[in-house]
Motif scaffolding. Structure first.
Motif, short mmCIF file in Angstrom:
data_model
loop_
_atom_site.label_atom_id
_atom_site.label_comp_id
_atom_site.label_asym_id
_atom_site.label_seq_id
_atom_site.Cartn_x
_atom_site.Cartn_y
_atom_site.Cartn_z
N ILE A 55 -15.75 68.82 -37.86
CA ILE A 55 -16.02 70.19 -37.43
C ILE A 55 -16.05 71.12 -38.64
CG2 ILE A 55 -15.15 72.13 -36.05
CD1 ILE A 55 -13.92 69.97 -34.17
N ASP A 56 -17.07 71.94 -38.71
CA ASP A 56 -17.21 72.93 -39.78
C ASP A 56 -16.18 74.04 -39.56
OD1 ASP A 56 -17.94 74.98 -41.52
OD2 ASP A 56 -20.03 75.04 -40.88
N TYR A 74 -15.18 77.25 -30.27
CA TYR A 74 -15.88 76.07 -30.74
C TYR A 74 -17.34 76.17 -30.33
CZ TYR A 74 -17.34 71.23 -31.30
OH TYR A 74 -18.01 70.09 -31.67
N ASP A 75 -18.22 76.14 -31.31
CA ASP A 75 -19.67 76.17 -31.07
C ASP A 75 -20.16 74.72 -31.12
OD1 ASP A 75 -22.42 76.37 -31.19
OD2 ASP A 75 -22.42 78.03 -32.62
N SER A 77 -22.96 73.36 -30.31
CA SER A 77 -24.33 73.10 -30.77
C SER A 77 -24.40 72.95 -32.28
CB SER A 77 -25.28 74.20 -30.29
OG SER A 77 -24.89 75.46 -30.80
N TYR A 78 -23.49 73.57 -33.01
CA TYR A 78 -23.45 73.45 -34.48
C TYR A 78 -22.21 72.70 -34.98
CZ TYR A 78 -27.23 76.85 -34.56
OH TYR A 78 -28.43 77.50 -34.38
N ASN A 79 -21.39 72.25 -34.04
CA ASN A 79 -20.15 71.55 -34.37
C ASN A 79 -19.33 72.35 -35.39
OD1 ASN A 79 -18.30 69.42 -34.03
ND2 ASN A 79 -19.03 68.43 -35.88
N ARG A 80 -19.05 73.58 -35.03
CA ARG A 80 -18.31 74.46 -35.95
C ARG A 80 -17.41 75.41 -35.17
NH1 ARG A 80 -23.09 78.71 -37.65
NH2 ARG A 80 -23.21 79.68 -35.59
N ALA A 82 -16.36 79.25 -34.85
CA ALA A 82 -16.93 80.56 -35.11
C ALA A 82 -15.89 81.61 -34.73
CB ALA A 82 -18.19 80.78 -34.30
#
Length: 85
Positions: A55-56, A74-75, A77-80, A82
């Motif tokens: 995870i970013d 947790y987003d 779609s971008y595995n991050r 935010a």
């Protein structure tokens, strides 16, 4: 040696959690200005678990310091993570 045990305790706990649970754990720390050695192990194990899952975390962690200034979501779609707000 004791320091490693504390870190491992938190790391094992976080490894058993789902991503939404990890986000909740992070968000409970937002605004908490208290600092102890135990919190350092907790926070590092938490960030390490996000990283272990790929995870970013760049919105909250620069490789040296963790920011608890804002809650996160947790987003998927971008595995991050935010920040919110």
């Amino acid at each position: 040696m004791q320091k490693i045990i504390y870190y491992i305790k938190f790391a094992l706990q976080f490894a058993d959690m789902q991503i939404p649970e990890l986000v909740t754990v992070f968000n409970h720390q937002v605004g908490n200005t208290g600092w102890t050695g135990m919190r350092a192990y907790h926070d590092q194990a938490l960030i390490d678990e996000f990283l272990r899952r790929g995870i970013d975390v760049s919105a909250i962690y620069n490789g040296k310091a963790i920011s608890f200034a804002h809650p996160v979501r947790y987003d998927i779609s971008y595995n991050r993570l935010a920040t919110i707000g």
